[in-house]
Design a protein around this motif. Structure first.
Motif, short mmCIF file in Angstrom:
data_model
loop_
_atom_site.label_atom_id
_atom_site.label_comp_id
_atom_site.label_asym_id
_atom_site.label_seq_id
_atom_site.Cartn_x
_atom_site.Cartn_y
_atom_site.Cartn_z
N TYR A 119 -20.34 2.18 -28.20
CA TYR A 119 -20.34 0.78 -28.66
C TYR A 119 -20.81 0.69 -30.12
O TYR A 119 -20.17 0.02 -30.95
CB TYR A 119 -21.23 -0.03 -27.73
CG TYR A 119 -21.87 -1.26 -28.31
CD1 TYR A 119 -21.13 -2.42 -28.54
CD2 TYR A 119 -23.23 -1.28 -28.60
CE1 TYR A 119 -21.74 -3.56 -29.06
CE2 TYR A 119 -23.84 -2.41 -29.11
CZ TYR A 119 -23.10 -3.55 -29.34
OH TYR A 119 -23.69 -4.67 -29.84
N ILE A 120 -21.89 1.38 -30.44
CA ILE A 120 -22.42 1.36 -31.81
C ILE A 120 -21.43 2.01 -32.78
O ILE A 120 -21.15 1.48 -33.87
CB ILE A 120 -23.79 2.07 -31.86
CG1 ILE A 120 -24.83 1.27 -31.08
CG2 ILE A 120 -24.25 2.28 -33.30
CD1 ILE A 120 -26.13 2.01 -30.83
N ILE A 121 -20.90 3.16 -32.38
CA ILE A 121 -19.92 3.85 -33.24
C ILE A 121 -18.70 2.99 -33.48
O ILE A 121 -18.22 2.83 -34.61
CB ILE A 121 -19.51 5.20 -32.60
CG1 ILE A 121 -20.71 6.17 -32.60
CG2 ILE A 121 -18.33 5.82 -33.35
CD1 ILE A 121 -20.48 7.42 -31.78
N GLY A 122 -18.16 2.41 -32.41
CA GLY A 122 -16.96 1.59 -32.52
C GLY A 122 -17.16 0.39 -33.43
O GLY A 122 -16.30 0.08 -34.28
N TYR A 123 -18.28 -0.29 -33.30
CA TYR A 123 -18.54 -1.48 -34.09
C TYR A 123 -18.82 -1.16 -35.56
O TYR A 123 -18.71 -2.04 -36.42
CB TYR A 123 -19.70 -2.27 -33.50
CG TYR A 123 -19.26 -3.35 -32.54
CD1 TYR A 123 -19.53 -4.69 -32.78
CD2 TYR A 123 -18.53 -3.02 -31.39
CE1 TYR A 123 -19.11 -5.67 -31.90
CE2 TYR A 123 -18.10 -3.99 -30.51
CZ TYR A 123 -18.39 -5.33 -30.77
OH TYR A 123 -17.96 -6.30 -29.91
N ASN A 124 -19.20 0.09 -35.84
CA ASN A 124 -19.53 0.45 -37.21
C ASN A 124 -18.41 1.17 -37.95
O ASN A 124 -18.44 1.26 -39.18
CB ASN A 124 -20.79 1.32 -37.24
CG ASN A 124 -22.06 0.50 -37.07
OD1 ASN A 124 -22.59 -0.07 -38.02
ND2 ASN A 124 -22.55 0.41 -35.83
N ILE A 125 -17.40 1.68 -37.24
CA ILE A 125 -16.32 2.39 -37.93
C ILE A 125 -15.02 1.60 -38.00
O ILE A 125 -14.22 1.82 -38.90
CB ILE A 125 -16.06 3.78 -37.30
CG1 ILE A 125 -15.48 3.65 -35.89
CG2 ILE A 125 -17.31 4.63 -37.31
CD1 ILE A 125 -14.98 4.97 -35.32
N PHE A 126 -14.82 0.67 -37.07
CA PHE A 126 -13.57 -0.10 -37.08
C PHE A 126 -13.73 -1.37 -37.92
O PHE A 126 -14.63 -2.19 -37.64
CB PHE A 126 -13.13 -0.46 -35.67
CG PHE A 126 -12.70 0.72 -34.84
CD1 PHE A 126 -11.59 1.49 -35.21
CD2 PHE A 126 -13.40 1.08 -33.69
CE1 PHE A 126 -11.20 2.58 -34.46
CE2 PHE A 126 -13.00 2.18 -32.93
CZ PHE A 126 -11.90 2.94 -33.32
N TYR A 128 -12.20 -4.02 -37.84
CA TYR A 128 -12.02 -5.22 -37.01
C TYR A 128 -13.36 -5.89 -36.68
O TYR A 128 -13.44 -7.11 -36.57
CB TYR A 128 -11.28 -4.85 -35.72
CG TYR A 128 -11.07 -5.99 -34.76
CD1 TYR A 128 -10.05 -6.91 -34.96
CD2 TYR A 128 -11.90 -6.14 -33.65
CE1 TYR A 128 -9.85 -7.96 -34.08
CE2 TYR A 128 -11.72 -7.20 -32.77
CZ TYR A 128 -10.69 -8.10 -32.99
OH TYR A 128 -10.51 -9.15 -32.12
N PHE A 129 -14.43 -5.07 -36.53
CA PHE A 129 -15.73 -5.61 -36.13
C PHE A 129 -16.69 -5.84 -37.30
O PHE A 129 -17.85 -6.22 -37.09
CB PHE A 129 -16.41 -4.65 -35.13
CG PHE A 129 -15.60 -4.38 -33.90
CD1 PHE A 129 -15.40 -5.37 -32.95
CD2 PHE A 129 -15.03 -3.13 -33.69
CE1 PHE A 129 -14.66 -5.12 -31.80
CE2 PHE A 129 -14.28 -2.87 -32.55
CZ PHE A 129 -14.09 -3.87 -31.61
N SER A 130 -16.23 -5.62 -38.52
CA SER A 130 -17.12 -5.66 -39.69
C SER A 130 -17.77 -7.03 -39.90
O SER A 130 -18.89 -7.12 -40.40
CB SER A 130 -16.36 -5.25 -40.96
OG SER A 130 -15.26 -6.13 -41.19
N THR A 131 -17.09 -8.09 -39.51
CA THR A 131 -17.64 -9.43 -39.74
C THR A 131 -18.63 -9.87 -38.65
O THR A 131 -19.37 -10.84 -38.83
CB THR A 131 -16.51 -10.47 -39.80
OG1 THR A 131 -15.76 -10.43 -38.58
CG2 THR A 131 -15.60 -10.20 -40.99
N ILE A 132 -18.67 -9.16 -37.54
CA ILE A 132 -19.55 -9.56 -36.43
C ILE A 132 -20.58 -8.50 -36.06
O ILE A 132 -21.43 -8.74 -35.20
CB ILE A 132 -18.73 -9.92 -35.17
CG1 ILE A 132 -17.92 -8.70 -34.70
CG2 ILE A 132 -17.84 -11.12 -35.43
CD1 ILE A 132 -17.25 -8.90 -33.35
N SER A 188 -10.98 -7.86 -27.23
CA SER A 188 -11.17 -9.15 -26.55
C SER A 188 -12.53 -9.75 -26.93
O SER A 188 -13.27 -9.20 -27.75
CB SER A 188 -11.10 -8.95 -25.03
OG SER A 188 -12.20 -8.16 -24.59
N VAL A 189 -12.86 -10.87 -26.29
CA VAL A 189 -14.15 -11.52 -26.53
C VAL A 189 -15.30 -10.59 -26.15
O VAL A 189 -16.33 -10.55 -26.82
CB VAL A 189 -14.24 -12.84 -25.73
CG1 VAL A 189 -15.62 -13.46 -25.88
CG2 VAL A 189 -13.16 -13.81 -26.18
#
Length: 292
Positions: A119-126, A128-132, A188-189
């Motif tokens: 989860y941490i890796i995904g949110y920090n490398i993609f 798409y998640f940079s704004t959240i 998704s949400v």
């Protein structure tokens, strides 16, 4: 009171699965009651719950490293808690058909950690998640439960279970359905939850495949649990009794005094009978005869 005693007995004598269920229940009840009480006084303390959730943003994680463990026992919403607790119970039972109880706890924690890391890796490398990423937090036992499910899937893919309205289905097909749903939901949400589920599933696979090669990756986790359990488990108190050693001269003096008392009491018994002895003389005779 009987219910409380029964709960304590279940925790002490129950299986490790039972204890995991109770830990999740305790977290849920304490958090929900705390939030409810403060809400009644119009005090918002929900932001404090963040300290038990795991943040996706690394600078936040540095200040609450414990959350990589606490998040996997934390639930706030009732339906979220019920779904996870039932899944843990059902699939935990299946897991224990193939593995032991200590491995169950280890797989739960390894799966939770694996889910958190992905989860941490995904949110920090993609991008798409940079704004959240800075506002994103994760909680719940889902990744841990997925690890337990997929450990069983990897070990016994053709094992059949019965589902309401569906009938019998093999574990491998159930696993494919769960994994497909999460893969299709990574934008998704609840993207964080889906990514964590995949991390938990991969951890379950890793556990089984490593075990088949002779390496149990849960052993380190269980050793740490044992260390903490020993720290917080009260140790039995040892009562030390001190006795004064007497010298031979003291023993001889005491023996001589006792003999003199006995002779005196026996002479009185000959003259007037045992019934005429005083209570103190009877006690003295009893005490000395007991020592002899």
């Amino acid at each position: 009171m009987n219910i409380w005693n029964e709960i304590k007995n279940n925790i002490k004598t129950g299986s490790y699965l039972t204890r995991l269920l109770y830990i999740n229940l305790a977290f849920f009840v304490v958090v929900r009651l705390t939030l409810m009480v403060f809400t009644l006084f119009n005090v918002d303390v929900s932001h404090y719950v963040r300290y038990a959730e795991i943040p996706a943003y690394l600078p936040h994680l540095i200040y609450q490293p414990w959350s990589i463990i606490t998040y996997m026992f934390l639930h706030i919403e009732f339906l979220h808690f019920i779904f996870n607790i039932l899944a843990l119970y059902w699939f935990g039972k299946i897991y224990l058909l193939f593995f032991n109880q200590r491995q169950l706890v280890g797989t739960y924690i390894v799966g939770g950690i694996g889910g958190a890391l992905l989860y941490i890796i995904g949110y920090n490398i993609f991008p798409y998640f940079s704004t959240i990423v800075q506002q994103s937090y994760l909680l719940g036992a889902s990744a841990s439960v997925m690890s337990i499910i997929f450990a069983a899937v990897a070990y016994a893919p053709n094992y059949e279970i019965s589902l309401a309205l569906i009938g019998k289905i093999k574990l491998k097909y159930l696993g494919i359905i769960f994994l497909a749903i999460d893969l299709l939901s990574v934008t998704s949400v609840n993207a964080g939850g889906s990514i964590a589920h995949i991390g938990g599933a991969l951890s379950g696979f890793l556990f089984t495949f490593s075990l088949q090669k002779g390496k149990d990756i849960t052993m380190g986790i269980n050793k740490l649990i044992d260390i903490f359990a020993n720290i917080f488990t009260p140790r039995p108190k040892i009562k030390v009794k001190y006795t004064n050693k007497k010298t031979d001269a003291q023993w001889n003096t005491e023996k001589k005094a006792n003999n003199e008392k006995i002779d005196e009491i026996l002479d009185q018994i000959k003259k007037s009978g045992y019934e005429n002895l005083t209570a103190e003389q009877k006690k003295t005779l009893f005490d000395i005869s007991k020592k002899i």
